[in-house]
Design a protein around this motif. Structure first.
Motif, short mmCIF file in Angstrom:
data_model
loop_
_atom_site.label_atom_id
_atom_site.label_comp_id
_atom_site.label_asym_id
_atom_site.label_seq_id
_atom_site.Cartn_x
_atom_site.Cartn_y
_atom_site.Cartn_z
N ALA A 7 0.86 -1.17 0.00
CA ALA A 7 0.00 0.00 0.00
C ALA A 7 0.90 1.22 0.00
CB ALA A 7 -0.90 0.02 1.23
N THR A 8 0.51 2.25 -0.78
CA THR A 8 1.37 3.39 -1.01
C THR A 8 0.83 4.65 -0.38
OG1 THR A 8 2.14 2.43 -3.06
CG2 THR A 8 2.48 4.78 -2.81
N GLY A 9 1.68 5.40 0.27
CA GLY A 9 1.33 6.69 0.84
C GLY A 9 1.92 7.81 0.02
N PRO A 10 2.42 8.89 0.67
CA PRO A 10 2.94 10.04 -0.06
C PRO A 10 4.09 9.66 -0.96
CG PRO A 10 2.61 10.57 2.27
CD PRO A 10 2.43 9.09 2.13
N ALA A 11 4.23 10.44 -2.05
CA ALA A 11 5.28 10.17 -3.02
C ALA A 11 6.65 10.53 -2.45
CB ALA A 11 5.03 10.98 -4.29
N ALA A 12 7.68 10.00 -3.09
CA ALA A 12 9.04 10.30 -2.68
C ALA A 12 9.37 11.75 -3.00
CB ALA A 12 10.01 9.37 -3.41
N ASP A 196 -3.67 14.21 -3.69
CA ASP A 196 -3.57 14.05 -2.23
C ASP A 196 -2.45 13.08 -1.86
OD1 ASP A 196 -5.65 15.80 -1.82
OD2 ASP A 196 -7.16 14.24 -1.53
N ARG A 197 -2.28 12.05 -2.66
CA ARG A 197 -1.30 11.02 -2.32
C ARG A 197 0.10 11.33 -2.84
NH1 ARG A 197 -3.48 5.66 -1.21
NH2 ARG A 197 -5.75 5.70 -1.07
N PHE A 198 0.20 12.02 -3.98
CA PHE A 198 1.49 12.16 -4.64
C PHE A 198 1.87 13.59 -5.02
CE2 PHE A 198 -0.18 7.96 -5.70
CZ PHE A 198 0.88 7.14 -5.33
#
Length: 279
Positions: A7-12, A196-198
């Motif tokens: 599961a992926t959260g904020p981008a790098a 919102d996520r990236f």
């Protein structure tokens, strides 16, 4: 390749590796970054009626041989696998030569081989030839008004419906954040979720600028496309079907005003098929 899904959260964090994008016709584009060569929706069928009763989209098309002549591919980003305007028989044959194809779980089950199904907001990681890594995250997406969301894994029959669809976000510690919407440009709610996520997104490779039935308010296609780019915070927008976007950017009256009001002309990069751009 790390074959675990996460599961992926904020981008790098933002990076500085250059990325080259070359349009090949229809929804097909070649993205090169850190030595990796990724192909979007390999649609090589000529425009017109298809055997399954659908129609391929208009516009110039390259061939699988053209792609193979450009050099080896490391991965394919396949937003869905039913319509010939996103895959087709020639595209399927090409997939057999590619180390991995990222797509929906339904399409991966059907294709087998090296196809890997990703649920929205899960990711896999590719090792780059330059020694770095690239995270490939599936996003919610839609095709012609059909949206693919987490947990929606229904296949609704060949030809008439593409079934679940996904887009992709490409991230890494030293690469720009790249959003690939898939066959069509995103609806506003999907653009908001990606942002919102990236966000902010440095490069958005977007599909057709067509109105989405699920958008909360009817609006000209140019306004929706411009609003989506604004929501994403995209510094550069490259359409995979530039002829449709060119109409949006030059249409008279409210569409032209809408594009100008949202600042899209300063971000929109319209490429001719076959012409690469390095950012």
């Amino acid at each position: 390749m790390d074959t675990r899904q996460h599961a992926t959260g904020p981008a790098a964090a933002e990076g500085r590796r250059p990325v080259t994008v070359r349009l090949l016709g229809g929804p097909t584009a070649l993205i090169e970054i850190g030595g990796l060569r990724l192909l979007t929706d390999p649609a090589f069928e000529p425009p017109g009626p298809a055997a399954d009763g659908t129609r391929t989209a208009a516009g110039p098309r390259c061939s699988a041989a053209d792609v193979e002549a450009m050099g080896p591919l490391h991965a394919v980003l396949l937003s869905h696998g039913r319509y010939t305007d996103s895959l087709g028989a020639a595209g399927e044959r090409l997939l057999a030569t590619v180390p991995v194809t990222f797509t929906t779980t339904c399409t991966a089950d059907r294709l087998g081989g090296t196809a890997v199904g990703l649920r929205p907001w899960y990711h896999l990681t590719l090792a780059r030839p330059d020694g770095g890594c690239l995270k490939v995250t599936a996003t919610a997406a839609r095709d012609g008004g059909r949206e693919g969301r987490a947990g929606d894994e229904r296949e609704r029959g060949p030809g008439a419906d593409a079934g679940p669809v996904i887009g992709f976000v490409l991230t890494g510690p030293d690469v720009p954040t790249i959003y690939v919407s898939g066959d069509d440009a995103p609806s506003l709610d999907i653009a908001s979720e990606v942002a919102d996520r990236f966000g902010p997104v440095e490069l958005a490779v977007l599909g057709d600028a067509r109105r989405v039935p699920s958008d909360p308010l009817p609006m000209p296609v140019a306004l929706r496309a411009a609003r989506a780019a604004e929501i994403l915070g995209a510094r550069t927008v490259i359409p995979v079907r530039p002829e449709a976007w060119e109409h949006c950017a030059t249409a008279p009256g409210t569409q032209r005003e809408a594009v100008a009001r949202h600042g899209l002309p300063d971000r929109l990069l319209l490429l001719a098929p076959g012409t690469p751009a390095t950012l």
